[in-house]
Design a protein around this motif. Structure first.
Motif, short mmCIF file in Angstrom:
data_model
loop_
_atom_site.label_atom_id
_atom_site.label_comp_id
_atom_site.label_asym_id
_atom_site.label_seq_id
_atom_site.Cartn_x
_atom_site.Cartn_y
_atom_site.Cartn_z
N UNK A 134 -44.54 4.03 35.27
CA UNK A 134 -45.32 4.98 35.86
C UNK A 134 -44.88 6.23 35.67
N UNK A 135 -43.62 6.46 36.16
CA UNK A 135 -43.08 8.02 35.99
C UNK A 135 -43.26 8.42 34.59
N UNK A 136 -42.57 7.29 33.64
CA UNK A 136 -43.03 7.69 31.98
C UNK A 136 -44.21 8.16 31.87
N UNK A 137 -45.35 7.46 32.40
CA UNK A 137 -46.82 7.81 32.02
C UNK A 137 -47.20 9.20 32.59
N UNK A 138 -46.64 9.16 33.93
CA UNK A 138 -46.97 10.61 34.56
C UNK A 138 -46.49 11.62 33.88
N UNK A 139 -45.33 11.71 33.39
CA UNK A 139 -44.53 12.73 32.80
C UNK A 139 -45.09 13.19 31.51
N UNK A 179 -35.99 19.67 38.18
CA UNK A 179 -37.36 20.02 38.59
C UNK A 179 -38.44 18.67 38.47
N UNK A 180 -38.15 18.46 37.17
CA UNK A 180 -38.97 17.37 36.72
C UNK A 180 -38.83 16.02 37.03
N UNK A 202 -16.08 6.29 32.03
CA UNK A 202 -14.92 6.57 32.78
C UNK A 202 -13.64 6.89 31.90
N UNK A 203 -13.77 6.40 30.51
CA UNK A 203 -12.64 6.40 29.63
C UNK A 203 -12.79 7.34 28.59
N UNK A 204 -14.20 7.75 28.07
CA UNK A 204 -14.66 8.23 27.09
C UNK A 204 -15.35 9.67 27.50
N UNK A 205 -14.67 10.81 27.52
CA UNK A 205 -15.29 12.02 27.96
C UNK A 205 -16.62 12.35 27.43
N UNK A 206 -16.49 12.37 26.27
CA UNK A 206 -17.81 12.70 25.56
C UNK A 206 -19.17 11.65 25.97
N UNK A 207 -18.59 10.41 25.92
CA UNK A 207 -20.03 9.52 26.56
C UNK A 207 -20.26 9.89 27.77
N UNK A 208 -19.44 9.97 28.78
CA UNK A 208 -19.64 10.45 30.09
C UNK A 208 -20.60 11.75 30.20
N UNK A 209 -20.33 12.67 29.25
CA UNK A 209 -20.95 13.79 29.44
C UNK A 209 -22.18 13.56 28.89
N UNK A 210 -22.43 12.87 27.87
CA UNK A 210 -23.78 12.72 27.39
C UNK A 210 -24.91 11.95 28.44
N UNK A 211 -24.11 10.92 29.04
CA UNK A 211 -24.88 10.30 29.95
C UNK A 211 -25.25 11.03 31.19
N UNK A 212 -24.58 11.95 31.63
CA UNK A 212 -24.76 12.91 32.77
C UNK A 212 -25.77 14.09 32.30
N UNK A 213 -25.90 14.14 31.25
CA UNK A 213 -27.20 15.15 30.81
C UNK A 213 -28.48 14.40 30.86
N UNK A 214 -28.50 13.14 31.14
CA UNK A 214 -29.88 12.31 31.09
C UNK A 214 -30.65 13.01 32.17
N UNK A 215 -32.03 13.00 32.19
CA UNK A 215 -32.91 13.39 33.33
C UNK A 215 -32.94 12.27 34.18
N UNK A 216 -32.78 11.10 33.79
CA UNK A 216 -33.06 9.84 34.44
C UNK A 216 -32.02 8.67 33.83
N UNK A 217 -31.37 8.10 34.73
CA UNK A 217 -30.58 6.82 34.11
C UNK A 217 -31.25 5.60 34.95
N UNK A 218 -31.59 4.61 34.25
CA UNK A 218 -31.86 3.25 34.76
C UNK A 218 -30.71 2.34 34.69
N UNK A 219 -30.59 1.35 35.71
CA UNK A 219 -29.62 0.38 35.70
C UNK A 219 -30.10 -0.91 35.01
N UNK A 220 -29.60 -1.11 33.67
CA UNK A 220 -29.87 -2.18 33.04
C UNK A 220 -28.70 -3.26 32.93
N UNK A 221 -28.62 -3.70 34.14
CA UNK A 221 -27.58 -4.69 34.37
C UNK A 221 -27.54 -5.17 35.89
#
Length: 274
Positions: free
Chosen positions: A37-42, A12-13, A67-86
């Motif tokens: 702006x999103x971070x300020x607004x929230x 929702x957020x 793709x190779x570390x299930x725990x890492x994948x789960x932790x990232x998929x829990x994020x509310x927002x993922x930016x592309x830093x690459x």
């Protein structure tokens, strides 16, 4: 922490943020200014939710590890927002999507924009992570760059057990609008999973990787031309060959495979917010 798709509060957020699926992760189609702006607004009283929003960043190495570390994948998929830093993610998105990523959202660039906006709005920072020397130098440099920014506290990240839990409770009592967590992947993501429920007075948690090393001045960023063509990884190998050569040798080919084979062409949530 639940994956975003199973988390109604996070969904929702962030419902107004467009995303594309790239390399196996859903990434926000936002530039640096829009993310700030999103971070300020929230953190406004009318937009705050019952827990801190969790923002993180992904690059090629992250795609490979998810793709190779299930725990890492789960932790990232829990994020509310993922930016592309690459930059390679941005480049491939232009080939794979009708609404590509507008630019790379490097955390080091984002930090400065959020700091400027937070200063104007009277919002507060807490800086957690790195070792004591790096943390102290980074905080001092930030305060010099933004004299009116309210930094309510700082702490190195080498805490465990009761000391760590006590520090988390101290941070929550200080109630910063933004908690910057610089512990490296996947430790900073695991920190969010474990301690977000105890940080109910925090507005946004942003994972920060090596941000404090850049802010302290102990590590130099790649020349802009290398950043622009996606060769910042080569610069980092040149600076730290023993630590990074094998890592990039194993993750870069997998990341390229994922970018070209695990990406969907269209944004999947909504239209871009200006």
């Amino acid at each position: 922490m639940l994956e975003r798709r199973a988390n109604p509060v996070g969904r929702a957020a962030t419902a107004g943020v467009p995303r594309i699926s790239l390399g196996g992760l859903r990434l926000a189609v936002l530039d640096v200014e829009q993310t700030a702006n999103f971070m300020i607004d929230m953190v406004s009283p009318v937009r705050r939710v019952r827990r801190p929003l969790y923002l993180t960043s992904a690059n090629g190495e992250v795609l490979s590890r998810c793709s190779t570390e299930p725990m890492t994948g789960r932790l990232f998929r829990a994020a509310d927002l993922i930016n592309a830093d690459g930059q390679p993610l941005v480049t491939v998105s232009r080939l794979k999507s009708s609404t590509p990523l507008p630019e790379r959202v490097a955390t080091t660039d984002l930090f400065g924009v959020v700091a400027r906006k937070a200063t104007a709005a009277g919002l507060t920072f807490y800086m957690f992570g790195a070792d004591e020397e790096e943390n102290a130098a980074a905080t001092a440099n930030v305060q010099n760059m933004f004299p009116d920014l309210k930094i309510v506290g700082r702490s190195h990240g080498y805490l465990r057990g009761d000391a760590l839990r006590a520090k988390v409770d101290e941070i929550n009592a200080l109630a910063p609008d933004y908690l910057w967590v610089a512990l490296g992947v996947p430790y900073e993501q695991a920190f969010v999973e474990e301690f977000a429920p105890r940080l109910t007075n925090v507005g946004v948690i942003k994972t920060a990787g090596g941000l404090f090393n850049f802010l302290s001045g102990s590590r130099a960023r790649a020349p802009k031309w290398m950043q622009d063509i996606g060769l910042e990884w080569a610069w980092r190998i040149w600076l730290e060959p023993r630590r990074l050569f094998w890592r990039y040798l194993t993750t870069n080919p997998r990341a390229l495979y994922l970018l070209f084979n695990k990406s969907r062409p269209l944004n999947t949530d909504s239209t871009l917010q200006g």
